[in-house]
Design an enzyme around this catalytic site. Structure first.
Site, PDB file in Angstrom:
ATOM      1  CB  CYS A  82     -36.742  44.082 -20.691  1.00 52.10           C
ATOM      2  SG  CYS A  82     -37.597  42.192 -20.669  1.00 52.10           S
ATOM      3  CG  HIS A 173     -33.984  43.173 -24.655  1.00 54.80           C
ATOM      4  ND1 HIS A 173     -32.993  43.521 -23.419  1.00 54.80           N
ATOM      5  CD2 HIS A 173     -34.798  42.545 -24.162  1.00 54.80           C
ATOM      6  CE1 HIS A 173     -33.604  42.859 -22.260  1.00 54.80           C
ATOM      7  NE2 HIS A 173     -34.639  42.139 -22.675  1.00 54.80           N
ATOM      8  CD  GLU A 175     -30.898  46.233 -24.339  1.00 51.93           C
ATOM      9  OE1 GLU A 175     -31.865  46.836 -24.799  1.00 51.93           O
ATOM     10  OE2 GLU A 175     -31.155  45.531 -23.638  1.00 51.93           O
TER      11      GLU A 175
HETATM   12  N1  GLN Z   1     -38.061  38.264 -16.841  1.00 51.38           N
HETATM   13  C1  GLN Z   1     -37.366  39.551 -16.335  1.00 51.38           C
HETATM   14  C2  GLN Z   1     -37.768  40.076 -15.199  1.00 51.38           C
HETATM   15  O1  GLN Z   1     -38.976  40.364 -15.164  1.00 51.38           O
HETATM   16  C3  GLN Z   1     -37.134  40.760 -17.419  1.00 51.38           C
HETATM   17  C4  GLN Z   1     -36.285  39.996 -18.482  1.00 51.38           C
HETATM   18  C5  GLN Z   1     -35.494  40.796 -19.142  1.00 51.38           C
HETATM   19  O2  GLN Z   1     -34.999  41.893 -18.816  1.00 51.38           O
HETATM   20  N2  GLN Z   1     -34.872  40.472 -20.176  1.00 51.38           N
HETATM   21  O3  GLN Z   1     -37.454  40.696 -14.233  1.00 51.38           O
END
Ligand code: GLN
Length: 192
Positions: A82, A173, A175
């Site tokens: 992410c 995610h 995790e």
């Molecule tokens: N929107 C966040 C970003 O771009 C990432 C969101 C997340 O890691 N759950 O930094």
């Protein structure tokens, strides 16, 4: 001993620590794993995991602490989830400090805001997997002249997991699941 560091600047660090330990146990590997905060700790690692969180914050601290330089100088494999995917990219649609290890352009908040977060079944490494997308990015584009890039997974035609060399970027995610599949893959990558 081989060591994996979970970058502990901001975000879902303890969840990654937990699932990485579980993955190490599952494959019976002789690896230590610990949270790392500073360049000198990162320098002792053979692989780094960058969690989800706020990529602007994590990126700023990575630069301020010289963590980017250590990862590049020592060519340490990175697994980014992410916000970690955002940071692995060379470009995003925001002006923000990045690690820039992969020839990918990332689109942040691809599916909208926090309230638009969702779960969806995806397929990765030939197996079904639960994708948990929280304000997730996807790939805008990648440099298809690079032959070390491999697409690992797509959702509705958008790339949600990609590998270049020994770096792996995924938009969801793992995790937050109980499934160690992707962590095991990264561990094997670190050991290879
Ligand atoms: N929107 C966040 C970003 O771009 C990432 C969101 C997340 O890691 N759950 O930094």
């Amino acid at each position: 001993m081989t060591k994996i560091g979970i970058l502990n600047l901001q975000g879902a660090v303890s969840e990654h620590l937990h699932i990485t330990k579980k993955a190490i146990k599952n494959i019976n590997a002789n690896i230590e794993v610990e949270p790392v905060r500073y360049a000198e700790d990162v320098a002792t690692c053979d692989g780094i995991i960058i969690s989800g969180g706020e990529s602007t914050v994590i990126g700023k601290l990575i630069h301020e602490r010289g963590i980017d330089k250590v990862i590049k100088d020592k060519n340490i494999p990175v697994f980014g989830t992410c916000a970690g995917m955002v940071l692995l990219g060379k470009k995003t649609d925001f002006d923000q400090p990045l690690l820039g290890l992969m020839d990918i352009t990332v689109k942040r908040n691809r599916y909208g805001r926090q309230k638009d977060s969702f779960e969806a079944p995806i397929e990765i490494f030939g197996q079904e997997y639960l994708g948990i997308f929280i304000r997730a990015p996807t790939l805008e584009s990648f440099d298809n002249s690079k032959n070390d890039i491999q697409i690992l997974s797509k959702l509705n035609d958008e790339i949600i997991a990609i590998k270049q060399g020994h770096n792996i970027a995924i938009s969801f995610h793992p995790e937050l699941t109980q499934d160690t599949l992707i962590h095991e893959y990264f561990i094997k990558e670190v050991l290879s």
